[in-house]
Motif scaffolding. Structure first.
Motif, PDB file in Angstrom:
ATOM      1  N   GLY A  30       0.819  -1.202   0.000  1.00  0.00           N
ATOM      2  CA  GLY A  30       0.000   0.000   0.000  1.00  0.00           C
ATOM      3  C   GLY A  30       0.852   1.250   0.000  1.00  0.00           C
ATOM      4  O   GLY A  30       2.067   1.195   0.218  1.00  0.00           O
ATOM      5  N   SER A  31       0.212   2.376  -0.255  1.00  0.00           N
ATOM      6  CA  SER A  31       0.951   3.638  -0.231  1.00  0.00           C
ATOM      7  C   SER A  31       1.158   4.124   1.204  1.00  0.00           C
ATOM      8  O   SER A  31       2.068   4.905   1.474  1.00  0.00           O
ATOM      9  N   PHE A  32       0.296   3.703   2.150  1.00  0.00           N
ATOM     10  CA  PHE A  32       0.401   4.112   3.545  1.00  0.00           C
ATOM     11  C   PHE A  32       0.549   5.634   3.646  1.00  0.00           C
ATOM     12  O   PHE A  32       1.496   6.148   4.244  1.00  0.00           O
ATOM     13  N   ASN A  33      -0.413   6.305   3.065  1.00  0.00           N
ATOM     14  CA  ASN A  33      -0.382   7.769   2.972  1.00  0.00           C
ATOM     15  C   ASN A  33      -1.651   8.406   3.547  1.00  0.00           C
ATOM     16  O   ASN A  33      -2.524   8.845   2.791  1.00  0.00           O
ATOM     17  N   PRO A  34      -1.732   8.474   4.880  1.00  0.00           N
ATOM     18  CA  PRO A  34      -0.802   7.956   5.892  1.00  0.00           C
ATOM     19  C   PRO A  34      -1.266   6.593   6.398  1.00  0.00           C
ATOM     20  O   PRO A  34      -2.364   6.148   6.079  1.00  0.00           O
ATOM     21  N   PRO A  35      -0.433   5.925   7.223  1.00  0.00           N
ATOM     22  CA  PRO A  35      -0.899   4.693   7.876  1.00  0.00           C
ATOM     23  C   PRO A  35      -2.003   5.038   8.862  1.00  0.00           C
ATOM     24  O   PRO A  35      -2.039   6.139   9.407  1.00  0.00           O
ATOM     25  N   HIS A  36      -2.923   4.097   9.094  1.00  0.00           N
ATOM     26  CA  HIS A  36      -4.050   4.375   9.983  1.00  0.00           C
ATOM     27  C   HIS A  36      -4.508   3.100  10.686  1.00  0.00           C
ATOM     28  O   HIS A  36      -3.954   2.002  10.451  1.00  0.00           O
ATOM     29  N   GLU A  37      -5.518   3.238  11.536  1.00  0.00           N
ATOM     30  CA  GLU A  37      -5.986   2.118  12.346  1.00  0.00           C
ATOM     31  C   GLU A  37      -6.475   0.951  11.494  1.00  0.00           C
ATOM     32  O   GLU A  37      -6.345  -0.217  11.885  1.00  0.00           O
ATOM     33  N   ARG A  77       6.882   8.157   4.064  1.00  0.00           N
ATOM     34  CA  ARG A  77       5.786   7.258   4.379  1.00  0.00           C
ATOM     35  C   ARG A  77       6.256   6.043   5.185  1.00  0.00           C
ATOM     36  O   ARG A  77       5.541   5.524   6.037  1.00  0.00           O
ATOM     37  N   MET A  78       7.478   5.586   4.913  1.00  0.00           N
ATOM     38  CA  MET A  78       8.038   4.482   5.695  1.00  0.00           C
ATOM     39  C   MET A  78       8.292   4.902   7.141  1.00  0.00           C
ATOM     40  O   MET A  78       8.019   4.140   8.073  1.00  0.00           O
ATOM     41  N   ALA A  79       8.795   6.108   7.335  1.00  0.00           N
ATOM     42  CA  ALA A  79       9.046   6.602   8.687  1.00  0.00           C
ATOM     43  C   ALA A  79       7.742   6.701   9.480  1.00  0.00           C
ATOM     44  O   ALA A  79       7.673   6.326  10.653  1.00  0.00           O
ATOM     45  N   ALA A  80       6.698   7.206   8.824  1.00  0.00           N
ATOM     46  CA  ALA A  80       5.393   7.306   9.479  1.00  0.00           C
ATOM     47  C   ALA A  80       4.855   5.923   9.828  1.00  0.00           C
ATOM     48  O   ALA A  80       4.255   5.719  10.891  1.00  0.00           O
ATOM     49  N   SER A  81       5.084   4.956   8.951  1.00  0.00           N
ATOM     50  CA  SER A  81       4.605   3.592   9.191  1.00  0.00           C
ATOM     51  C   SER A  81       5.343   2.945  10.354  1.00  0.00           C
ATOM     52  O   SER A  81       4.744   2.238  11.174  1.00  0.00           O
ATOM     53  N   SER A 201      -7.027   6.294   4.717  1.00  0.00           N
ATOM     54  CA  SER A 201      -6.024   7.301   4.344  1.00  0.00           C
ATOM     55  C   SER A 201      -6.673   8.485   3.655  1.00  0.00           C
ATOM     56  O   SER A 201      -6.294   9.639   3.890  1.00  0.00           O
ATOM     57  N   THR A 202      -7.657   8.212   2.820  1.00  0.00           N
ATOM     58  CA  THR A 202      -8.345   9.297   2.082  1.00  0.00           C
ATOM     59  C   THR A 202      -8.994  10.275   3.055  1.00  0.00           C
ATOM     60  O   THR A 202      -8.859  11.494   2.925  1.00  0.00           O
ATOM     61  N   ALA A 203      -9.698   9.732   4.056  1.00  0.00           N
ATOM     62  CA  ALA A 203     -10.373  10.585   5.031  1.00  0.00           C
ATOM     63  C   ALA A 203      -9.379  11.368   5.861  1.00  0.00           C
ATOM     64  O   ALA A 203      -9.589  12.566   6.167  1.00  0.00           O
ATOM     65  N   LEU A 204      -8.264  10.731   6.232  1.00  0.00           N
ATOM     66  CA  LEU A 204      -7.268  11.424   7.039  1.00  0.00           C
ATOM     67  C   LEU A 204      -6.595  12.547   6.257  1.00  0.00           C
ATOM     68  O   LEU A 204      -6.317  13.617   6.803  1.00  0.00           O
ATOM     69  N   ARG A 205      -6.343  12.303   4.971  1.00  0.00           N
ATOM     70  CA  ARG A 205      -5.749  13.381   4.152  1.00  0.00           C
ATOM     71  C   ARG A 205      -6.729  14.540   4.008  1.00  0.00           C
ATOM     72  O   ARG A 205      -6.332  15.716   4.083  1.00  0.00           O
ATOM     73  N   ALA A 206      -8.010  14.208   3.814  1.00  0.00           N
ATOM     74  CA  ALA A 206      -9.022  15.253   3.666  1.00  0.00           C
ATOM     75  C   ALA A 206      -9.131  16.071   4.957  1.00  0.00           C
ATOM     76  O   ALA A 206      -9.257  17.299   4.925  1.00  0.00           O
TER      77      ALA A 206
END
Length: 210
Positions: A30-37, A77-81, A201-206
């Motif tokens: 995945g893109s993990f943009n961003p990672p989430h629950e 994105r890896m660091a965030a993951s 991820s879509t909702a978190l970016r929004a």
């Protein structure tokens, strides 16, 4: 010829997490943009129900089915993951960037060839099963590794009614046999029900742009 040579060189540079013969390893791309629950629920469910030794979050350079506009660098994105992963059994890797192909089939082919004694399983959410028939060489992918599909809110019925699910219906194992999936004759897959997380991820970016 040049393209083939470059791809071969890329596989030499691809560095995966440390893995040993006989281990059971889950693969989540995945893109993990961003990672989430939702990612963690999927990962922890797979680790527990499939009796895995490791689960890899394969942070991709980009999704071939989505626009890459505004996608942060893979290192970010890896660091965030890494900061988000809830278990040391979840390994963060970006080796796919060195393969020269963004497609899951190429990734799985590389891993099964390089680690023939490791038991791999592809892990994805029900939302991905709903569009799996659009993935390049999806049928061939299903013949390379078993697949575990983890339920996602709003996707249960859509996923099981999808073209890929219908095609693979006769190869589906009962959920009670989840722990035996990695030793099953291919193709084989299972649908795992679990607690549902509405995070995406879509909702978190929004939300971040609001």
């Amino acid at each position: 010829m040049l393209r083939s040579a470059l791809q071969s060189f890329g596989t030499l540079k691809a560095r995966t997490p440390l893995v040993y013969p006989g281990q059971r390893v889950g693969l989540m791309g995945g893109s993990f943009n961003p990672p989430h629950e939702g990612h963690t629920v999927c990962a922890v469910t797979a680790l527990r129900r499939l009796k895995l030794d490791q689960l890899w979050w394969i942070v991709t350079p980009g999704n071939p089915l989505k626009s890459g506009d505004g996608l942060p660098p893979i290192e970010e994105r890896m660091a965030a993951s890494r900061a988000f992963a809830p278990s040391p059994a979840i390994k963060i890797t970006g080796f796919e960037a060195a393969l020269g192909s963004p497609y899951t089939y190429a990734t799985v082919q590389f891993l099964t060839r390089h680690y023939p004694q490791v038991k791999f399983v592809w892990v994805m959410g029900a939302d991905n099963l709903a569009t799996f028939h659009r993935w390049q060489h999806w049928r061939e992918t299903a013949h390379l590794v078993p697949i575990a599909v983890v339920d996602r809110p709003g996707w249960h019925l859509k996923a099981l009614a999808s073209p890929a699910a219908r095609y693979l219906a006769r190869y589906r194992l009962p959920e009670s046999a989840s722990a035996r999936l990695l030793g099953a004759k291919l193709p084989a897959w299972v649908f795992l029900t679990t607690r549902l997380s509405e995070a995406s991820s879509t909702a978190l970016r929004a939300a971040g742009k609001a």
